[in-house]
Design a protein around this motif. Structure first.
Motif, short mmCIF file in Angstrom:
data_model
loop_
_atom_site.label_atom_id
_atom_site.label_comp_id
_atom_site.label_asym_id
_atom_site.label_seq_id
_atom_site.Cartn_x
_atom_site.Cartn_y
_atom_site.Cartn_z
N LEU A 42 0.84 -1.21 0.00
CA LEU A 42 0.00 0.00 0.00
C LEU A 42 0.87 1.25 0.00
O LEU A 42 0.61 2.21 -0.73
N THR A 43 1.93 1.24 0.80
CA THR A 43 2.77 2.44 0.91
C THR A 43 3.67 2.64 -0.33
O THR A 43 4.44 3.59 -0.39
N GLY A 44 3.59 1.70 -1.27
CA GLY A 44 4.35 1.86 -2.51
C GLY A 44 5.65 1.07 -2.51
O GLY A 44 6.40 1.11 -3.47
N HIS A 45 5.92 0.33 -1.42
CA HIS A 45 7.18 -0.42 -1.34
C HIS A 45 6.94 -1.89 -1.68
O HIS A 45 6.99 -2.77 -0.81
N ASP A 46 6.71 -2.13 -2.99
CA ASP A 46 6.46 -3.50 -3.43
C ASP A 46 7.66 -4.39 -3.13
O ASP A 46 7.52 -5.60 -3.00
N SER A 47 8.83 -3.76 -3.01
CA SER A 47 10.05 -4.52 -2.69
C SER A 47 9.90 -5.27 -1.37
O SER A 47 10.51 -6.31 -1.17
N HIS A 48 9.10 -4.72 -0.44
CA HIS A 48 8.95 -5.35 0.88
C HIS A 48 7.53 -5.83 1.13
O HIS A 48 7.13 -6.05 2.26
N GLY A 49 6.81 -6.00 0.02
CA GLY A 49 5.42 -6.44 0.12
C GLY A 49 5.29 -7.93 -0.12
O GLY A 49 6.22 -8.71 0.10
N VAL A 50 4.13 -8.31 -0.66
CA VAL A 50 3.78 -9.73 -0.77
C VAL A 50 4.71 -10.49 -1.72
O VAL A 50 4.78 -11.71 -1.64
N GLY A 51 5.43 -9.79 -2.57
CA GLY A 51 6.36 -10.44 -3.50
C GLY A 51 7.49 -11.17 -2.79
O GLY A 51 8.21 -11.97 -3.40
N ILE A 52 7.63 -10.92 -1.50
CA ILE A 52 8.72 -11.55 -0.74
C ILE A 52 8.29 -12.91 -0.18
O ILE A 52 9.09 -13.66 0.38
N ILE A 53 7.01 -13.25 -0.36
CA ILE A 53 6.50 -14.51 0.20
C ILE A 53 7.29 -15.75 -0.25
O ILE A 53 7.62 -16.60 0.57
N PRO A 54 7.62 -15.88 -1.55
CA PRO A 54 8.38 -17.07 -1.94
C PRO A 54 9.68 -17.22 -1.14
O PRO A 54 10.07 -18.33 -0.79
N THR A 55 10.33 -16.10 -0.83
CA THR A 55 11.56 -16.17 -0.02
C THR A 55 11.24 -16.65 1.39
O THR A 55 11.95 -17.49 1.95
N TYR A 56 10.16 -16.13 1.97
CA TYR A 56 9.78 -16.55 3.32
C TYR A 56 9.45 -18.05 3.35
O TYR A 56 9.85 -18.76 4.26
N ILE A 57 8.72 -18.50 2.33
CA ILE A 57 8.33 -19.92 2.30
C ILE A 57 9.58 -20.80 2.14
O ILE A 57 9.73 -21.83 2.81
N ALA A 58 10.51 -20.36 1.29
CA ALA A 58 11.76 -21.13 1.11
C ALA A 58 12.50 -21.19 2.44
O ALA A 58 13.01 -22.25 2.84
#
Ligand code: NAD
Length: 361
Positions: A42-58
Motif C-alpha cells: 500500500l505504501t508503494g514499497h512492493d520490494s517489501h510487500g507480498v512479492g517476498i513470500i516465496p523467499t519466506y516460504i523457502a
C-alpha cells in the motif's frame, strides 16, 4: 495490461494470511505478517510487500525462519534493552521488541534497544511509525546477515554489505502525519531489483555494477552467478552510513556483522539497534511541535521545479500511495504473482483457491 494484475488490499491480506497459516503460524502471527506485507505494498514499497513470500516460504522450509517464535528479552538494564528474535518472523519479533522499548521509554525518557537473530523485519518505517504513534522519536540502524553480500563499498568493485536500512521517525502535531525517513543505504532496495527483474525491466543507469565492476542496467546480474553489486546511495556518504548501520546494529546487538567469518546459511537475518527519545524530556512539547510544523511548512513551500511534483517531506509519498492503492487496488506484475501462487501451492493451497481468495475470478 496483460503483464500485471490488480488485487484489492483486503483480499491480498486474506491470501497472505492463509499462506502464512499453512506455514504453521498462529492467528496473531498470520495477522501481523499479512498486515505488514500488504501495508508495504500500500505504501508503494512492493520490494517489501507480498512479492517476498516465496523467499519466506523457502526459508520456512529450510528452517531458517521459525514460526510462532516470540522475542526473548536477553538483557534489561534501565534504558538499555536487548532482545533475541530466535529466527522468528521479523514483523512479529521486531514489533514485540518495539513495544517493550516504547513502554520503557515512558519511564526512562530514552531507550537504546537492540534486536538480534530476527528473520527479515520488512519495512523499517513500520517500527518508526509505532514510535511516533506513542509520541516518541526513533532512530533505527539495521544490517542484513546470514545472506550473501549485495552492496559494494564506495570505490569497490564487488559487494561487501546488505542494503542496511536506516530510519528516523519524528511525531508531528498531527499524529497521523509523522515525518518518517526510511531508506535502504543502497541506491535502491534489493526487492526493487527483484520486481524489475520479474517484470523484465531495466534499471536506471548508475545503480548497479556487473561481476567485473562495470556499470550495467540489467537487474539480472543480482540473480545469476557470479553476481554483480548494487551501489551505495550518495557515493562515500551513503557508503559511510551503510558501514555505520552495519556496526551499530551488528555489533551492539551481539548478532554480528556480515563479515565472512560469521556463518551464512543463506537465510535473511536482520539485526537492529533503535534509539527511542521522548521529546517532552528535552523541551516544551507545544514549542517542539510548532517548530517541527513551521519547518516542514517552510521546506514544502519551496516552488517546485516541476508543478506535477510538489515538495514533500519524508513519509508523505507513502501516505499518498496508501490512499491511492487502498482505493484503486494493488498492482502486481504477473511473474511475482505467479511466484506467490506457486508458493501457496507448495504450502497446500490449490491455485483455484488462491484465485478465489484474491477475488480475481
Ligand atoms: P525510497 O527510496 O522509496 O524512500 C526513501 C525515503 O525517502 C522514504 O522515507 C520516503 O518517504 C522518502 N521520499 C521518497 N520520495 C520523496 C520525496 N519526493 N520527498 C521527500 N521524501 C521522499 O525507499 P528505499 O530506500 O527503496 O527503501 C524501501 C523500503 O525497504 C524501506 O521501507 C526500508 O526500510 C526497506 N528495507 C528493508 C530492509 C531489510 O533488510 N529489512 C533492507 C533494505 C530496505
Amino acid at each position: 495490461m496483460d503483464n500485471e494484475i490488480i488485487v484489492e488490499a483486503g483480499r491480498l491480506r486474506d491470501l497472505v494470511y492463509e499462506i502464512i497459516r499453512l506455514g504453521g503460524s498462529d492467528a496473531d502471527e498470520c495477522r501481523i505478517v499479512s498486515d505488514h506485507l500488504v501495508e508495504a505494498n500500500l505504501t508503494g514499497h512492493d520490494s517489501h510487500g507480498v512479492g517476498i513470500i516465496p523467499t519466506y516460504i523457502a526459508n520456512l522450509q529450510k528452517k531458517l525462519l521459525l514460526p510462532n517464535t516470540s522475542v526473548q528479552n536477553t538483557s534489561d538494564n534501565g534504558s538499555f534493552l536487548q532482545f533475541d528474535g530466535g529466527k522468528g518472523y521479523g514483523q512479529r519479533v521486531a514489533a514485540e521488541a518495539m513495544e517493550y522499548a516504547l513502554e520503557r521509554c515512558k519511564t526512562t525518557g530514552v531507550v537504546v534497544m537492540t534486536l538480534k537473530n530476527s528473520h527479515h523485519i520488512g519495512r523499517v518505517g513500520a517500527y518508526g511509525k509505532m514510535a511516533t504513534e506513542a509520541g516518541f522519536i526513533s532512530l533505527h540502524f539495521v544490517n542484513v546477515t546470514d545472506h550473501f553480500t549485495i552492496v559494494a563499498p564506495h570505490l569497490g568493485s564487488d559487494s561487501r554489505f546488505g542494503t542496511n536500512p536506516v530510519c528516523i521517525a519524528m511525531p508531528t502535531k498531527e499524529k497521523s502525519r509523522p515525518i518518517i525517513l526510511d531508506m535502504a543505504t543502497s541506491k535502491v532496495a534489493m526487492g526493487k531489483l527483484r520486481v524489475a527483474h520479474n517484470a523484465g525491466e531495466l534499471m536506471q543507469e548508475g545503480i548497479l555494477i556487473d561481476k567485473d565492476g562495470h556499470s550495467t542496467r540489467d537487474p539480472g546480474v543480482m540473480f545469476n552467478d557470479p553476481k554483480g553489486a548494487l551501489l551505495p546511495f550518495a557515493e562515500h556518504k551513503g557508503y559511510g552510513l551503510a558501514l555505520m548501520a552495519e556496526l551499530l546494529s551488528g555489533v551492539l546487538s551481539g548478532g554480528g556483522t556480515i563479515q565472512p567469518k560469521n556463518k551464512r546459511l543463506e537465510g535473511i537475518i536482520n539485526t537492529m539497534t533503535v534509539i527511542v527519545i521522548d521529546p517532552s524530556r528535552l523541551g516544551d512539547l507545544d514549542w517542539i511541535n510548532d517548530e517541527i510544523d513551521a519547518m516542514s511548512k517552510f521546506v514544502k513551500a519551496s516552488p517546485p521545479v516541476n508543478l506535477d511534483y510538489p515538495v514533500l517531506v519524508p513519509g508523505e509519498p507513502e501516505r499518498i500511495s496508501s490512499q491511492s492503492r487502498a482505493r484503486n487496488g494493488i498492482r502486481l506484475d504477473t511473474e511475482s504473482w505467479n511466484q506467490i501462487l506457486i508458493s501457496a501451492e507448495t504450502m497446500g493451497l490449490p491455485h483455484e483457491k488462491s484465485i478465489d481468495i484474491s477475488g480475481l475470478k
